[in-house]
Enzyme design. Structure first.
Site, PDB file in Angstrom:
ATOM      1  N   GLU A  18       0.835  -1.211   0.000  1.00  0.00           N
ATOM      2  CA  GLU A  18       0.000   0.000   0.000  1.00  0.00           C
ATOM      3  C   GLU A  18       0.864   1.253   0.000  1.00  0.00           C
ATOM      4  O   GLU A  18       0.578   2.219  -0.700  1.00  0.00           O
ATOM      5  CB  GLU A  18      -0.954   0.010   1.204  1.00  0.00           C
ATOM      6  CG  GLU A  18      -1.990  -1.101   1.213  1.00  0.00           C
ATOM      7  CD  GLU A  18      -3.078  -0.921   0.154  1.00  0.00           C
ATOM      8  OE1 GLU A  18      -3.056   0.076  -0.590  1.00  0.00           O
ATOM      9  OE2 GLU A  18      -3.948  -1.806   0.075  1.00  0.00           O
ATOM     10  N   GLU A  33     -12.170   0.700  -9.683  1.00  0.00           N
ATOM     11  CA  GLU A  33     -11.878  -0.240 -10.768  1.00  0.00           C
ATOM     12  C   GLU A  33     -12.835  -0.146 -11.954  1.00  0.00           C
ATOM     13  O   GLU A  33     -12.404  -0.224 -13.111  1.00  0.00           O
ATOM     14  CB  GLU A  33     -11.839  -1.677 -10.235  1.00  0.00           C
ATOM     15  CG  GLU A  33     -10.603  -2.009  -9.416  1.00  0.00           C
ATOM     16  CD  GLU A  33     -10.596  -1.429  -8.010  1.00  0.00           C
ATOM     17  OE1 GLU A  33     -11.641  -0.920  -7.557  1.00  0.00           O
ATOM     18  OE2 GLU A  33      -9.536  -1.469  -7.349  1.00  0.00           O
TER      19      GLU A  33
HETATM   20  C1  DMJ Z   1      -6.259   0.891  -4.886  1.00  0.00           C
HETATM   21  O1  DMJ Z   1      -5.402   1.160  -3.863  1.00  0.00           O
HETATM   22  C2  DMJ Z   1      -5.561   0.360  -6.099  1.00  0.00           C
HETATM   23  O2  DMJ Z   1      -6.371   0.491  -7.207  1.00  0.00           O
HETATM   24  C3  DMJ Z   1      -5.146  -1.070  -5.936  1.00  0.00           C
HETATM   25  O3  DMJ Z   1      -4.576  -1.585  -7.112  1.00  0.00           O
HETATM   26  C4  DMJ Z   1      -6.334  -1.917  -5.563  1.00  0.00           C
HETATM   27  N1  DMJ Z   1      -7.025  -1.391  -4.412  1.00  0.00           N
HETATM   28  C5  DMJ Z   1      -7.333  -0.001  -4.375  1.00  0.00           C
HETATM   29  C6  DMJ Z   1      -8.643   0.372  -4.986  1.00  0.00           C
HETATM   30  O4  DMJ Z   1      -9.665  -0.496  -4.871  1.00  0.00           O
END
Ligand code: DMJ
Length: 618
Positions: A196, A472
């Site tokens: 993260e 997404e």
């Molecule tokens: C974001 O931090 C990024 O898109 C990651 O690749 C997946 N999770 C979250 C969004 O849902």
């Protein structure tokens, strides 16, 4: 109704359903058309020429046989006629409405951003209901939902930097960059997730740095006047604090978490996932190349190599939780898989994505060949439904979670992170698959006005109800519009914006939906709402944006951060063994027929079939 932070991904006992397996037909052109082609197509389509990506094996042909076979049922024909009336609205999108939507998305961003700055900064996140800020949960270190991401480093501001540039606010970008440079320190006790911190913070700092130093200044003058690489220095500092995660493991796979001040937590969890361990290469690689220090990229690449070696010898697939490090348990250094579940959603998504994107950024042919190899396996083992998106008979195509050891279907749900995979398929040149895959998630959104974290396709209802403002679907909608210029995607984007405003808007920001069914709220606005969700929605409607006019110049990270594609600069080898990409990229694919831009990307009977399957009222 407000609920505090209750969502957690539920672990259910995996169900094994003996679904009929259907192998997707081989489309050579699709396999070989990569970003270069897709982006070239984007440019072409902008000038009004027809799109150029197509499989030589009839990617877009023989649609008529479909209608005949589907329409053989009278009931379906009648419903298709009625749905035709409702879907005919998808065919046009008025320029004025596009401008209005651009304004709506801008307002959406500022409502979140301004309130964050007013009520929450310098804390990490905005609580959009209580109108205050939130940092790490120091009283409860095991609250990973919070502590994995909130490192007491003004997360939302850092993550939003490049959105300010993209949205055209150079003066606020300068002010924000100045605040970050002046106040941000990583010398904190916070224990955060390496993954993260990499995608949200390191990626954001690198992106902002690269935008500031771009001599062409495509987003205006982003330099506060005295800039001297301070954001790159911050990125360097953060990456150096993340680096010990790689160094104390038996496998070379990184520990999932790190204390920014103290290094690897003594009693830390030893499980990681493919995305967590294998999606660092873009940011670490860029940092390495900007600093001229290969160590970051080497560590990240080694983790990818190790993960690659751990794929199933039978199916060639990866799974997600794996033990990563030495510790108190047996086999701790072995990289032993602890789950057999393989899929395209949480824990796996950005691993595939970064194989392809690392190739695009750095040009190492091995990344591309790995992507192609695993994508082929994904098609073989995960894809169900009719063999083609827009022709033939059968259920709507879908990618399901499977047992990595034998390819058997393992769950009846798909998760919302999977909605980003159509953008990856598009980048790989697989346009029709992207269209179909995206349509599934659009249908789910249409039913609930949001995407539940998990949707059970067997029971046609959500298994996990929350929606934390994830980007997404907006992401793949944006890229599909760029690739096809089909107004359908503008309508989809408009629906996303309207639902967000209707269901998620709170007193001073946008709130996580605790339940997509009753639309109750949780008091949290995750940083990716500003860095991704708003950015993609804005770009969808800002046709004239510099990025949309120059699609070959930028690569989006998994957190939506824009990285300039300066191939001459970032494609340099570290040593003499670097090899030029050997790909089968071809520009001989025939063009998408012009009429495809004026009809639904997913043919109407199929869209109707999908809506029925998901339970969308038509
Ligand atoms: C974001 O931090 C990024 O898109 C990651 O690749 C997946 N999770 C979250 C969004 O849902």
């Amino acid at each position: 109704m407000q609920k505090k932070y209750q969502h957690e991904t539920s672990r259910k006992r995996p169900l094994v359903y003996g679904l009929h397996f259907m192998h997707f037909g081989r489309c050579k052109c699709i396999r070989h058309a990569i970003l270069v082609i897709v982006l070239a197509i984007m440019s072409l389509s902008k000038t009004g020429e027809t799109l150029a990506v197509k499989s030589p094996s009839q990617l877009f042909r023989s649609m008529l046989d479909l209608s005949q076979s589907l329409m053989s049922s009278k009931g379906l024909f009648e419903s298709a006629v009625s749905v035709s009336q409702s879907t005919s609205n998808y065919m046009h999108f008025h320029e004025d409405v596009k401008s209005q939507m651009q304004e709506e998305t801008r307002k959406m961003f500022y409502f979140g951003y301004d309130n964050y700055m007013k009520y929450a900064y310098p804390e990490d996140e905005l609580n959009p209901i209580d109108c205050n800020g939130r940092g790490p949960d120091v009283e409860n270190p095991s609250n990973l939902n919070i502590n994995d991401v909130l490192g007491d480093f003004s997360l939302t501001l850092v993550d939003a930097l490049d959105t300010l540039a993209v949205i055209g606010n150079a003066s606020e970008f300068r002010r924000a960059a100045q605040l970050v440079i002046k106040n941000l320190s990583f010398h904190k006790n916070s224990t955060v997730q390496v993954f993260e911190s990499n995608i949200r913070v390191l990626g954001a700092l690198l992106s902002a740095h690269l935008l500031i130093v771009d001599p062409e200044k495509p987003f205006g003058d982003l330099d506060p006047g005295w800039y001297d690489g301070e954001l790159l220095e911050l990125a360097h500092d953060l990456a150096s604090r993340l680096l010990p995660a790689f160094e104390e493991t038996g496998t070379g796979l990184p520990h999932p978490r790190i204390s920014l001040r103290l290094g690897v937590p003594v009693d830390g969890v030893r499980e990681t996932c493919s995305s967590g361990a294998g999606s660092l290469v873009l940011e670490f690689g860029l940092l390495s190349r900007l600093l001229g220090d290969p160590v970051y990229e080497m560590r990240a690449r080694r983790a990818v190599d190790i993960l690659w070696g751990l794929r199933s010898q039978v199916t060639g697939l990866q799974t997600w939780p794996i033990t990563s490090a030495s510790g108190n348990t047996v086999n701790v250094d072995s990289g032993r898989w602890t789950s057999k579940l393989s899929g395209l959603g949480a824990g796996m998504d950005s691993f595939y994505e970064y194989l392809l994107k690392a190739f695009i950024m750095f040009g190492d042919a091995e990344d591309y060949s790995r992507f192609n190899e695993i994508y082929e396996k994904i098609k073989i083992f995960m894809r169900k439904g009719r063999s083609r998106c827009n022709s033939g008979v059968g259920d709507h195509p879908m990618y399901v979670n499977v047992d990595m050891t034998n390819g058997n279907t393992m769950t009846g749900w798909v998760d919302s992170l999977q909605a980003a995979f159509p953008a990856v398929q598009l980048l790989a040149g697989d346009v029709e698959e992207a269209i179909c895959h995206h349509a599934l998630f659009y249908a789910i959104w249409k039913r609930y006005g949001a995407l539940p974290e998990r949707f059970n396709w067997q029971r046609s209802q959500p298994d996990v109800l929350f929606y934390p403002l994830r980007p997404e679907l907006a992401e793949s909608t944006y890229f599909l519009y760029q690739a096809t210029k089909n107004p359908f995607y503008l309508h989809v984007g408009r629906e996303l914006v309207e639902s967000l405003n209707q269901h998620a808007r709170a007193r001073c920001g946008y709130a996580t939906l605790h339940s997509v069914i009753d639309k109750s709220h949780e008091d949290r606005m995750e940083s990716f709402f500003l860095s991704e969700t708003c950015k993609y929605l804005y770009l969808l409607f800002d046709e004239n944006n510099y990025i949309n006019r120059n699609p070959m110049k930028y690569l989006f990270s998994t957190e939506g951060h824009i990285f300039p594609l300066q191939h001459g600069r970032f494609r340099k080898s570290w040593d003499a063994t670097w090899h030029a990409p050997r790909t089968n990229v071809t520009d001989t694919c025939a063009a998408i027929p012009a009429d495809r831009k004026l009809t639904l990307p997913l043919r109407q009977p199929y869209l109707h079939q999908l809506f029925q399957a998901v339970g969308v009222a038509t």
